[in-house]
Design a protein around this motif. Structure first.
Motif, PDB file in Angstrom:
ATOM      1  N   GLU A   1     -15.238   7.039  -8.642  1.00  6.07           N
ATOM      2  CA  GLU A   1     -14.485   7.683  -9.713  1.00  6.07           C
ATOM      3  C   GLU A   1     -14.295   6.752 -10.911  1.00  6.07           C
ATOM      4  OE1 GLU A   1     -13.431  10.840  -9.756  1.00  6.07           O
ATOM      5  OE2 GLU A   1     -14.216  11.266  -7.761  1.00  6.07           O
ATOM      6  N   ALA A   2     -14.868   5.562 -10.822  1.00  5.54           N
ATOM      7  CA  ALA A   2     -14.778   4.570 -11.897  1.00  5.54           C
ATOM      8  C   ALA A   2     -15.973   3.635 -11.730  1.00  5.54           C
ATOM      9  CB  ALA A   2     -13.467   3.790 -11.787  1.00  5.54           C
ATOM     10  N   PRO A   3     -16.324   2.890 -12.791  1.00  6.78           N
ATOM     11  CA  PRO A   3     -17.447   1.950 -12.667  1.00  6.78           C
ATOM     12  C   PRO A   3     -17.298   0.984 -11.494  1.00  6.78           C
ATOM     13  CG  PRO A   3     -16.872   2.215 -14.962  1.00  6.78           C
ATOM     14  CD  PRO A   3     -15.810   2.948 -14.158  1.00  6.78           C
ATOM     15  N   ILE A   4     -16.072   0.557 -11.228  1.00  3.46           N
ATOM     16  CA  ILE A   4     -15.783  -0.208 -10.015  1.00  3.46           C
ATOM     17  C   ILE A   4     -14.863   0.643  -9.163  1.00  3.46           C
ATOM     18  CG2 ILE A   4     -14.613  -2.235  -9.046  1.00  3.46           C
ATOM     19  CD1 ILE A   4     -15.673  -3.827 -11.418  1.00  3.46           C
ATOM     20  N   HIS A   5     -15.308   0.961  -7.958  1.00  4.40           N
ATOM     21  CA  HIS A   5     -14.509   1.767  -7.025  1.00  4.40           C
ATOM     22  C   HIS A   5     -14.913   1.358  -5.620  1.00  4.40           C
ATOM     23  CE1 HIS A   5     -13.114   6.058  -5.618  1.00  4.40           C
ATOM     24  NE2 HIS A   5     -12.560   5.082  -4.911  1.00  4.40           N
ATOM     25  N   PHE A   6     -14.016   0.633  -4.968  1.00 10.28           N
ATOM     26  CA  PHE A   6     -14.277   0.227  -3.594  1.00 10.28           C
ATOM     27  C   PHE A   6     -13.082   0.548  -2.723  1.00 10.28           C
ATOM     28  CE2 PHE A   6     -12.661  -3.607  -5.713  1.00 10.28           C
ATOM     29  CZ  PHE A   6     -11.741  -4.118  -4.815  1.00 10.28           C
ATOM     30  N   LEU A   7     -13.317   0.560  -1.422  1.00 10.11           N
ATOM     31  CA  LEU A   7     -12.265   0.805  -0.448  1.00 10.11           C
ATOM     32  C   LEU A   7     -12.070  -0.440   0.400  1.00 10.11           C
ATOM     33  CD1 LEU A   7     -13.701   3.683  -0.935  1.00 10.11           C
ATOM     34  CD2 LEU A   7     -12.432   4.354   1.073  1.00 10.11           C
ATOM     35  N   VAL A   8     -10.838  -0.660   0.809  1.00 11.07           N
ATOM     36  CA  VAL A   8     -10.526  -1.714   1.767  1.00 11.07           C
ATOM     37  C   VAL A   8      -9.837  -1.039   2.933  1.00 11.07           C
ATOM     38  CG1 VAL A   8      -9.421  -3.936   2.174  1.00 11.07           C
ATOM     39  CG2 VAL A   8     -10.238  -3.367  -0.132  1.00 11.07           C
ATOM     40  N   ILE A   9     -10.377  -1.266   4.140  1.00 14.08           N
ATOM     41  CA  ILE A   9      -9.853  -0.637   5.343  1.00 14.08           C
ATOM     42  C   ILE A   9      -9.593  -1.695   6.411  1.00 14.08           C
ATOM     43  CG2 ILE A   9     -11.094   1.500   4.840  1.00 14.08           C
ATOM     44  CD1 ILE A   9     -13.031   0.784   7.148  1.00 14.08           C
ATOM     45  N   PRO A  10      -8.590  -1.457   7.252  1.00 19.59           N
ATOM     46  CA  PRO A  10      -8.419  -2.363   8.391  1.00 19.59           C
ATOM     47  C   PRO A  10      -9.460  -2.033   9.456  1.00 19.59           C
ATOM     48  CG  PRO A  10      -6.792  -0.622   8.502  1.00 19.59           C
ATOM     49  CD  PRO A  10      -7.557  -0.419   7.210  1.00 19.59           C
TER      50      PRO A  10
ATOM     51  N   HIS B   1      -7.547   7.368   8.640  1.00 20.70           N
ATOM     52  CA  HIS B   1      -7.643   5.925   8.887  1.00 20.70           C
ATOM     53  C   HIS B   1      -7.168   5.316   7.574  1.00 20.70           C
ATOM     54  CE1 HIS B   1     -10.037   2.439  10.822  1.00 20.70           C
ATOM     55  NE2 HIS B   1      -9.482   1.936   9.739  1.00 20.70           N
ATOM     56  N   ILE B   2      -6.070   4.589   7.610  1.00 18.17           N
ATOM     57  CA  ILE B   2      -5.484   4.078   6.370  1.00 18.17           C
ATOM     58  C   ILE B   2      -6.539   3.322   5.563  1.00 18.17           C
ATOM     59  CG2 ILE B   2      -4.600   1.897   7.325  1.00 18.17           C
ATOM     60  CD1 ILE B   2      -2.064   2.385   5.587  1.00 18.17           C
ATOM     61  N   HIS B   3      -6.536   3.570   4.257  1.00 17.02           N
ATOM     62  CA  HIS B   3      -7.494   2.909   3.382  1.00 17.02           C
ATOM     63  C   HIS B   3      -6.921   2.847   1.977  1.00 17.02           C
ATOM     64  CE1 HIS B   3      -8.474   7.216   3.368  1.00 17.02           C
ATOM     65  NE2 HIS B   3      -8.958   7.059   2.145  1.00 17.02           N
ATOM     66  N   PHE B   4      -7.399   1.871   1.259  1.00 12.76           N
ATOM     67  CA  PHE B   4      -6.927   1.635  -0.100  1.00 12.76           C
ATOM     68  C   PHE B   4      -8.119   1.679  -1.042  1.00 12.76           C
ATOM     69  CE2 PHE B   4      -3.900  -0.079   2.793  1.00 12.76           C
ATOM     70  CZ  PHE B   4      -2.667   0.217   2.231  1.00 12.76           C
ATOM     71  N   HIS B   5      -8.065   2.598  -2.007  1.00 11.43           N
ATOM     72  CA  HIS B   5      -9.079   2.675  -3.056  1.00 11.43           C
ATOM     73  C   HIS B   5      -8.690   1.696  -4.153  1.00 11.43           C
ATOM     74  CE1 HIS B   5     -10.889   6.629  -1.877  1.00 11.43           C
ATOM     75  NE2 HIS B   5      -9.701   6.790  -1.305  1.00 11.43           N
ATOM     76  N   VAL B   6      -9.647   0.970  -4.686  1.00 16.45           N
ATOM     77  CA  VAL B   6      -9.419   0.105  -5.845  1.00 16.45           C
ATOM     78  C   VAL B   6     -10.382   0.576  -6.923  1.00 16.45           C
ATOM     79  CG1 VAL B   6      -9.369  -2.247  -6.733  1.00 16.45           C
ATOM     80  CG2 VAL B   6      -8.736  -1.804  -4.338  1.00 16.45           C
ATOM     81  N   LEU B   7      -9.825   0.960  -8.067  1.00 15.63           N
ATOM     82  CA  LEU B   7     -10.618   1.486  -9.175  1.00 15.63           C
ATOM     83  C   LEU B   7     -10.387   0.653 -10.416  1.00 15.63           C
ATOM     84  CD1 LEU B   7      -9.032   4.167  -7.660  1.00 15.63           C
ATOM     85  CD2 LEU B   7     -10.981   5.202  -8.799  1.00 15.63           C
TER      86      LEU B   7
END
Length: 113
Positions: free
Chosen positions: A33-42, A97-103
């Motif tokens: 959804e953005a030029p940088i978009h990654f997820l961090v998951i445990p 599964h808990i996850h954090f999007h970083v945009l």
């Protein structure tokens, strides 16, 4: 367990990894959804923010340390970025599964709804 993120952690489903350690995995979103978009998951299966407790809260703080490292490496720490965690159906959580999007790397408007 039929969790897509658990399958990614196990390597059963490929991902475009940008970081991995013994606690977490970070990878690029397949529908950015953005030029940088990654997820961090445990790596440990934690269903949602509702399931954070004394026994696993250290993993959540570790996720934020990893995000801090990655936004610096990707040169968006200074320009800004958004961290998103959706919790439950009404919160927009589509993977249990808990996850954090970083945009980042674009002007992110508000309101998200």
């Amino acid at each position: 367990m039929d969790c897509i993120f658990c399958k990614i952690v196990k390597g059963d489903i490929p991902s475009n990894k940008i970081y991995e350690d013994d606690k977490v995995l970070a990878f690029h979103d397949i529908s950015p959804e953005a030029p940088i978009h990654f997820l961090v998951i445990p790596k440990e299966h934690i269903k949602s923010a509702n399931d954070i407790n004394e026994n696993n809260s250290h993993i959540i703080s570790h996720i934020f340390l990893v995000i801090n490292k990655l936004v610096r490496e990707l040169n968006i720490a200074e320009t800004g970025y958004r961290i998103v965690n959706n919790c439950g159906k009404d919160g927009g959580q589509t993977v249990d599964h808990i996850h954090f999007h970083v945009l980042g790397q674009r002007d992110l408007k508000w309101s998200p709804g």
